[in-house]
Write an enzyme that holds these catalytic residues in place. Structure first.
Site, PDB file in Angstrom:
ATOM      1  N   ASP A 199       0.837  -1.194   0.000  1.00 59.46           N
ATOM      2  CA  ASP A 199       0.000   0.000   0.000  1.00 59.46           C
ATOM      3  C   ASP A 199       0.876   1.251   0.000  1.00 59.46           C
ATOM      4  OD1 ASP A 199      -2.349   1.826   0.924  1.00 59.46           O
ATOM      5  OD2 ASP A 199      -3.261  -0.159   0.800  1.00 59.46           O
TER       6      ASP A 199
ATOM      7  N   HIS B 255      -3.477   6.054   3.952  1.00 61.67           N
ATOM      8  CA  HIS B 255      -4.252   4.966   3.334  1.00 61.67           C
ATOM      9  C   HIS B 255      -3.807   3.616   3.872  1.00 61.67           C
ATOM     10  CE1 HIS B 255      -5.724   2.286   0.086  1.00 61.67           C
ATOM     11  NE2 HIS B 255      -6.594   3.236  -0.187  1.00 61.67           N
TER      12      HIS B 255
ATOM     13  N   SER C 169     -11.007  -0.291  -1.221  1.00 66.63           N
ATOM     14  CA  SER C 169      -9.727  -0.433  -0.525  1.00 66.63           C
ATOM     15  C   SER C 169      -9.911  -0.877   0.912  1.00 66.63           C
ATOM     16  CB  SER C 169      -8.964   0.895  -0.538  1.00 66.63           C
ATOM     17  OG  SER C 169      -8.461   1.190  -1.805  1.00 66.63           O
TER      18      SER C 169
END
Length: 467
Positions: free
Chosen positions: A96, A127, A341
């Site tokens: 990621d 994120h 996600s």
């Protein structure tokens, strides 16, 4: 009646045409055959080209903490699984934007950086830390939030960042990007190979590179890396389906036509998503809203396998010891954390829980178990939620099918046999029975011996009564 059927078919055809026209012309495509020779070499993680940070890091909102359990975590009922397994012994690689060190991630292991010069524990995008928290954050007193598999180890590999770009040059337009900054399918391929060789048992990829079917995706190296991880290293690879409107996923793929409900959807694809479309090797995850319906942003496709909640997410803050439930946009507005996600890590955590409970299960069997225990839609499967919303408790506790035979994830021990009890003392009972038998025998003999005597008396009485 025939005329009515004809009009119905005509109207359905017009509706199907309008639907396709609104979404663009469907082209159709399949992933290219995987060439193992395209597998990237493993080595120390580092950017393949010189990079530099061009923008400030994304600031995250402080919020979402408290005693209340976040809705997604509550709906999936992970707390019902933890008395059985917490995912201990599993190594989940999060490929990621990096994962920041956090007091609630004590089992965080640096895996390397393909963006900058760090070790994977720098997250400039908020994120990767959110994704990792959903998988492995530790529960603490007073907080309702917890990672879904808090016993698992998290391997962090930074593969992309919106704040970075190539130093002094532009990216190759023929290489699909999965980030508005730096990161593409080639760096992802290197990260997957690296995670596989680090001993990951589950890989979570909450990043997607999209292209139109007309353009195609130059992702052969990623395909080879995904196949290597799934088949050679026996790793469960979990990938997000993608969000319409981001990451190059410009348009939604068409829904199944009512005129041809059994048509091959691969022939009507117009938006390709990688690595999600490598369906033979990847467990692809769509997003559902709080009502259980497919999220409006979730990219559909014939490669979608299961779904999980992906809206209003709460997880670990990337720069503070608490939690976050949003990020600040360029204009200072708060943006909720939504997307496929954040549905994918719930499924990756479920895979870790299953593997911890059944350590002899193969990656393919883990995938089959997760799919078969999901809450299927009415039609059994559809291109937006796949086989349905995952059920972690069912995936961990369901009895194996005829096609699955494997031992449970615990050791058995041999118990000592109980001592043989002494034979009962039946002498008193036997004596009583013999006595009863003797008395009975004497009674029978007495009765039999009385028959001749009775006959004699009967004859004498008969003679005495003669005239």
């Amino acid at each position: 009646m025939n005329r009515g059927i004809s009009w119905t078919a005509t109207l359905l055809a017009i509706a199907a045409f309008a639907l396709c026209a609104g979404q663009g012309v469907a082209v159709g495509a399949m992933p290219p055959p995987v060439d193992p020779l395209m597998l990237p070499e493993d080595g120390p993680a580092a950017p393949p080209q010189a990079t530099q940070q061009r923008t400030l890091c994304v600031p995250a909102v402080s919020g979402g903490d408290g005693a209340n359990v976040p809705p997604a975590q509550l709906d999936l009922a992970f707390d019902a699984v933890w008395p059985i397994t917490t995912g201990a012994g599993q190594r989940v690689a999060v490929i990621d934007t990096g994962v920041s060190r956090h007091p609630r991630l004590p089992n965080l292991e640096p895996g390397g950086d393909y963006v900058g010069a760090a070790d994977g524990t720098e997250d400039c995008d908020a994120h990767g830390t959110v994704v990792a928290g959903l998988i492995g954050a530790q529960p603490v007193t007073g907080s309702g939030f917890s990672g879904a598999a808090p016993g698992a180890t998290i391997i962090t590999i930074r593969q992309s960042s919106s704040a970075y770009s190539l130093a002094g040059s532009q990216g190759d337009p023929n290489i699909a990007e999965n980030s508005s900054g730096y990161g593409n399918v080639d760096t992802m391929a290197m990260a997957v190979r690296h995670a596989a060789d680090m001993g990951a048992t589950v890989i979570n990829i909450s990043e997607v590179a999209c292209k139109s079917a007309a353009e195609g995706i130059n992702d052969q190296r990623l395909g080879a890396a995904i196949q290597y991880a799934a088949l050679v290293k026996d790793i469960v690879v979990v990938a997000a389906a993608g969000n319409v409107g981001s990451g190059g996923c410009k348009s939604q793929n068409p829904t199944p036509s009512p005129l041809t409900p059994h048509a091959d959807l691969w022939n009507s694809v117009n938006t390709l998503a990688s690595p999600a479309w490598y369906d033979d090797f990847v467990l692809t995850v769509g997003s559902v809203d709080p009502n259980g319906a497919a999220s409006s942003f979730s990219l559909g496709g014939p490669w979608v396998d299961v779904a999980a909640p992906g809206t209003a997410v709460v997880s670990l803050h990337p720069t503070e010891p608490g939690l976050t439930n949003g990020t600040y946009g360029p204009d200072g507005s708060v943006q909720a954390i939504n997307g496929t996600s954040f549905a994918a890590p719930y499924v990756a955590a479920t895979a870790a829980l299953v593997r911890s409970r059944y350590p002899d299960l193969t990656a393919a069997q883990v995938v089959q178990r997760i799919e078969s225990t999901a809450h299927a839609p009415a039609e059994g499967w559809n291109p937006y939620v796949g086989h349905g919303v995952v059920d972690p408790l069912a995936a961990v506790t369901a009895l194996p099918s005829d096609a699955e035979t494997y031992p449970l994830g615990h050791h058995t021990s041999t118990l000592a046999a109980l001592p043989v009890p002494p034979p009962p003392d039946n002498r008193a009972r036997d004596a009583a029975l013999l006595g009863v038998a003797a008395v009975g025998s004497l009674g029978v003999l007495a009765l039999l011996s009385s028959f001749p005597i009775r006959r004699v008396f009967a004859e004498r009485g008969h003679r005495s009564r003669r005239p």
